[in-house]
Design a protein around this motif. Sequence first.
Motif, PDB file in Angstrom:
ATOM      1  N   ILE A 338      -4.055  -3.957 -22.412  1.00 25.68           N
ATOM      2  CA  ILE A 338      -3.529  -4.098 -21.057  1.00 25.68           C
ATOM      3  C   ILE A 338      -4.532  -3.509 -20.073  1.00 25.68           C
ATOM      4  CG2 ILE A 338      -1.627  -3.495 -19.503  1.00 25.68           C
ATOM      5  CD1 ILE A 338       0.150  -3.205 -21.957  1.00 25.68           C
ATOM      6  N   PRO A 339      -4.841  -4.201 -18.970  1.00 22.74           N
ATOM      7  CA  PRO A 339      -5.771  -3.641 -17.972  1.00 22.74           C
ATOM      8  C   PRO A 339      -5.278  -2.303 -17.447  1.00 22.74           C
ATOM      9  CG  PRO A 339      -5.353  -5.959 -17.530  1.00 22.74           C
ATOM     10  CD  PRO A 339      -4.401  -5.552 -18.613  1.00 22.74           C
ATOM     11  N   MET A 340      -6.183  -1.355 -17.311  1.00 31.76           N
ATOM     12  CA  MET A 340      -5.799  -0.028 -16.854  1.00 31.76           C
ATOM     13  C   MET A 340      -5.213  -0.047 -15.448  1.00 31.76           C
ATOM     14  SD  MET A 340      -6.209   1.894 -19.382  1.00 31.76           S
ATOM     15  CE  MET A 340      -5.834   3.434 -18.544  1.00 31.76           C
ATOM     16  N   ILE A 341      -5.632  -1.027 -14.638  1.00 31.86           N
ATOM     17  CA  ILE A 341      -5.113  -1.111 -13.280  1.00 31.86           C
ATOM     18  C   ILE A 341      -3.607  -1.362 -13.301  1.00 31.86           C
ATOM     19  CG2 ILE A 341      -5.624  -3.588 -13.114  1.00 31.86           C
ATOM     20  CD1 ILE A 341      -5.780  -1.021 -10.244  1.00 31.86           C
ATOM     21  N   ALA A 342      -3.121  -2.077 -14.318  1.00 26.86           N
ATOM     22  CA  ALA A 342      -1.681  -2.336 -14.425  1.00 26.86           C
ATOM     23  C   ALA A 342      -0.922  -1.043 -14.710  1.00 26.86           C
ATOM     24  CB  ALA A 342      -1.407  -3.362 -15.526  1.00 26.86           C
ATOM     25  N   CYS A 343      -1.503  -0.168 -15.526  1.00 29.71           N
ATOM     26  CA  CYS A 343      -0.885   1.139 -15.800  1.00 29.71           C
ATOM     27  C   CYS A 343      -0.900   2.000 -14.541  1.00 29.71           C
ATOM     28  CB  CYS A 343      -1.635   1.843 -16.930  1.00 29.71           C
ATOM     29  SG  CYS A 343      -1.665   0.935 -18.491  1.00 29.71           S
ATOM     30  N   ALA A 344      -1.993   1.899 -13.769  1.00 31.01           N
ATOM     31  CA  ALA A 344      -2.093   2.671 -12.529  1.00 31.01           C
ATOM     32  C   ALA A 344      -1.047   2.209 -11.519  1.00 31.01           C
ATOM     33  CB  ALA A 344      -3.492   2.550 -11.944  1.00 31.01           C
ATOM     34  N   VAL A 345      -0.839   0.897 -11.415  1.00 34.14           N
ATOM     35  CA  VAL A 345       0.153   0.351 -10.481  1.00 34.14           C
ATOM     36  C   VAL A 345       1.545   0.858 -10.827  1.00 34.14           C
ATOM     37  CG1 VAL A 345       1.268  -1.768  -9.671  1.00 34.14           C
ATOM     38  CG2 VAL A 345      -1.215  -1.685  -9.929  1.00 34.14           C
ATOM     39  N   MET A 346       1.839   0.962 -12.107  1.00 29.07           N
ATOM     40  CA  MET A 346       3.145   1.475 -12.529  1.00 29.07           C
ATOM     41  C   MET A 346       3.374   2.884 -11.996  1.00 29.07           C
ATOM     42  SD  MET A 346       4.801   1.477 -16.349  1.00 29.07           S
ATOM     43  CE  MET A 346       3.487   2.459 -17.075  1.00 29.07           C
ATOM     44  N   GLY A 347       2.307   3.654 -11.819  1.00 29.91           N
ATOM     45  CA  GLY A 347       2.423   5.002 -11.281  1.00 29.91           C
ATOM     46  C   GLY A 347       2.813   5.045  -9.820  1.00 29.91           C
ATOM     47  N   TYR A 348       2.820   3.883  -9.152  1.00 27.82           N
ATOM     48  CA  TYR A 348       3.235   3.799  -7.748  1.00 27.82           C
ATOM     49  C   TYR A 348       4.614   3.167  -7.588  1.00 27.82           C
ATOM     50  CZ  TYR A 348      -1.586   4.916  -6.451  1.00 27.82           C
ATOM     51  OH  TYR A 348      -2.796   5.543  -6.294  1.00 27.82           O
ATOM     52  N   MET A 349       5.288   2.955  -8.721  1.00 28.75           N
ATOM     53  CA  MET A 349       6.599   2.309  -8.694  1.00 28.75           C
ATOM     54  C   MET A 349       7.690   3.288  -9.094  1.00 28.75           C
ATOM     55  SD  MET A 349       5.800  -1.330 -10.526  1.00 28.75           S
ATOM     56  CE  MET A 349       4.912  -2.635  -9.685  1.00 28.75           C
ATOM     57  N   ASP A 350       8.917   2.941  -8.777  1.00 32.91           N
ATOM     58  CA  ASP A 350      10.055   3.736  -9.232  1.00 32.91           C
ATOM     59  C   ASP A 350      10.354   3.407 -10.683  1.00 32.91           C
ATOM     60  OD1 ASP A 350      10.939   5.448  -7.163  1.00 32.91           O
ATOM     61  OD2 ASP A 350      11.676   3.713  -6.054  1.00 32.91           O
ATOM     62  N   GLY A 351      10.676   4.437 -11.458  1.00 30.16           N
ATOM     63  CA  GLY A 351      11.108   4.250 -12.831  1.00 30.16           C
ATOM     64  C   GLY A 351      12.488   4.853 -13.004  1.00 30.16           C
TER      65      GLY A 351
END
Length: 591
Positions: A338-351
Motif C-alpha cells: 500500500i502506498p505510504m501516502i495512503a497511510c498518511a492520509v488516514m492519519g488526517y481522518m476520524d477513526g
Amino acid sequence: MVNNTITFAEWIKRAVWLLFLLIIGYLLTASIFSTSYLGGYQYMDYASGESVVNTTHTFYIRDHYLQHILLFALTSFLLVRGTGLKNAEKSVLYKKYFPLMICIAAGIAAAGIVMAGGYAPKSDPQKVLDAASALYHGDYSPLERGAYLFRYPFQMGIILYFQALFMLFGENNYVAFQVVNAVWIALSYYLFVKIAGILWGRKHKYGVFISLLGLFFFPYLLFAALLYGTVAGMAFAMLSFYTLLLFDEKSEKGKILLPISGLSIGIAALLKPNYVIFLIAEILYLLFSCFALKSAGKKKIMRKLLFTVALVIGFMICRMGVDRYLTHLNQGEKVTGIPMIACAVMGYMDGKTAPGWYNGYHTTLYADHDYDYEKTEEAAIEDLKKIISRFLHNPGETVGFFARKAASQWNNPTFQSLLMLDGREGKGGMNWILRGNGRYLYILTANLIQTWILVGTFLYGVLRLRTSAFKELLLPVTFTGGILAHMFCMEAQSLSAMVYFPVLIPLCICGYGEWRSLLLAWKEEIAGNGWRSEGGKRVRNKIVCLTAAAAVICALSYTWPFAKIFARNDDTGIFDTYTQETVHEDAVLSN
C-alpha cells in the motif's frame, strides 16, 4: 574582550532544543490536567437504530492535578534530603554493578509477567505470526494478491525474526518469544545506562536511577507480551546510538563501530519501520555536529560524514537484502504494498478510536483500485488535498482534531498495554490488572509515572538549555522527530508512541539531577542568615514566582480554550461509569 557572537551550530542547537522544550511542555501540561484511556464503549447509533459496541473507544477525562503537584513536591523534598548516597556512590559495586543488576531485575520482572499471563497473540501480531508460519512451511499465500504480506511488505523483517525464533524455540512457543522480549528490554535499559555514561560522565550516579525508573516503568515491561518488533527494535536502535556516541568519544575504535552502528539501526528499522526515525535523528545529529566542528578541521568533519554514510549503507544493506529476498519469494515480482501516502492520509481522518487512528481507509482504497499502486497513490493525494483544504477553512476544527489526536496517543499512560492483553487467551495470571482493583492501581501508577517522567524531562530541557553539550541533542532530536512524524505523517497509535517514550528516561533522570543541584544551591543561599538574608530573599522571590505561575495555570485549566487544547474533559462522566462496569465485565451503556 568577550566574543558574544553565536555560531550557526549554536543557533541550530537552540532551535532544536526550544522545539523539544515546547513539545515536552505541551505534553506535560496535558498530562497534568487530563488523561486518555482506551476501552470498550456501547452506544446507540441513531442512524441505524441499533446498539453499537466500540471496543477501542478513547476516553478523554479530567485528571487530578493536585496529585501530580504533591508528587513533585515530595520528589523535591527527597532530592534535597537524600544525602545518604554519598558513601554508596564511592563504591565500585554501586557505580558499576548496581545498574546492571537492576536492568537484569527489570528483565526478570518482564519475563515473570509474560509467564504468569501466558497470553496468546491477537490482532496484527497474530497476522504477522500466521504469515511467518505460512512462509516457514513453504506456503506463499500471504504474498497472493490482496493478502497480508502483499499489502504490508515492510513486515517482512519481523517475519524473518519470528522464523528465526521458530527454529530456536518451536513454531507456536509464543511464551518463549515473549521471554526473549524481556531480554531485549533488559538490554535496552542497560544501553540507556551506557548512553547516559557517555553523555554525562561515567562516574555519575544517573545510571542507577535510570535503571530503577526502567524497573518501575510498568507499561514497557508489559510490552514484553507484545509479539511485534517494538522492544527488539529498541535494543538494536540503542546499540546504534551507543556505538555512535562511543565513536564520538573514542575515535580510535571507529573501524569497529562503523559497521555495528549501521547494521544495528538497519535491523531495528526492519523489525519496526518506526525506527527509521531514529536513523534520521542520527543523521541529523551528525550533520549538525559538522557545523559545530567547522573550526576543528576537515579531518573531524570527514569522520562524521563517513559515519553518516556508514549508517545509510548499513540500513540499505538490510532493507535491500530483505526486499530482494521477498521479490525472490514472489517469483521475481517486486511487492510494492500500500502506498505510504495512503497511510498518511488516514492519519488526517476520524477513526472509531480517535482522530487519526486506524479506520481501514488505506486497505479499502487499495482494494477499490484493484491493488494498483499508482492509482491508489493518486486517489490518496486527491483525498489529502480535500482534507487540507477543509482544515485550512476550519481552524477551530483543525486545532481540536490535532489536540485529540495528540492526547489519544501521547497522553495515554498505559500506552495500550491493557487493551493489548484484553481478550487474549492464556493462563489468566495477569487478570488482576485487567479487572478489579488491580486495574485501578495500574492505571493510577502509570498515570503518575508518565507525568513524573515528563516533569523530569521538562526540567532537563529548561536547566540544560545553556549548558548542554552538543552530543546531548541526539535523544531530543529523536523524540521530537517521532512526535512530529506521528502527528503529521502517520496514523496515531499509543503502541507506536511507546517506541519513543523510553528515550525520555535518561533525560528525565538528568533533569531531576539538575533540579537537585539547583535546590541545594538555593538551600546554600539561605544557610546562615536564613530567609531574611539577601540570598534568602532571592530564593523566596523565585519560589513565590513559581508558585504563582502554577496557580495561574491551574486556574486557567478550567477555561474553555485551555480545555480544548490541553485538558480535554469530553468523557469524564462516561469513563466513571466505564471503570465501574469494566470491573464487573459488563459493557458501558449510554444514550
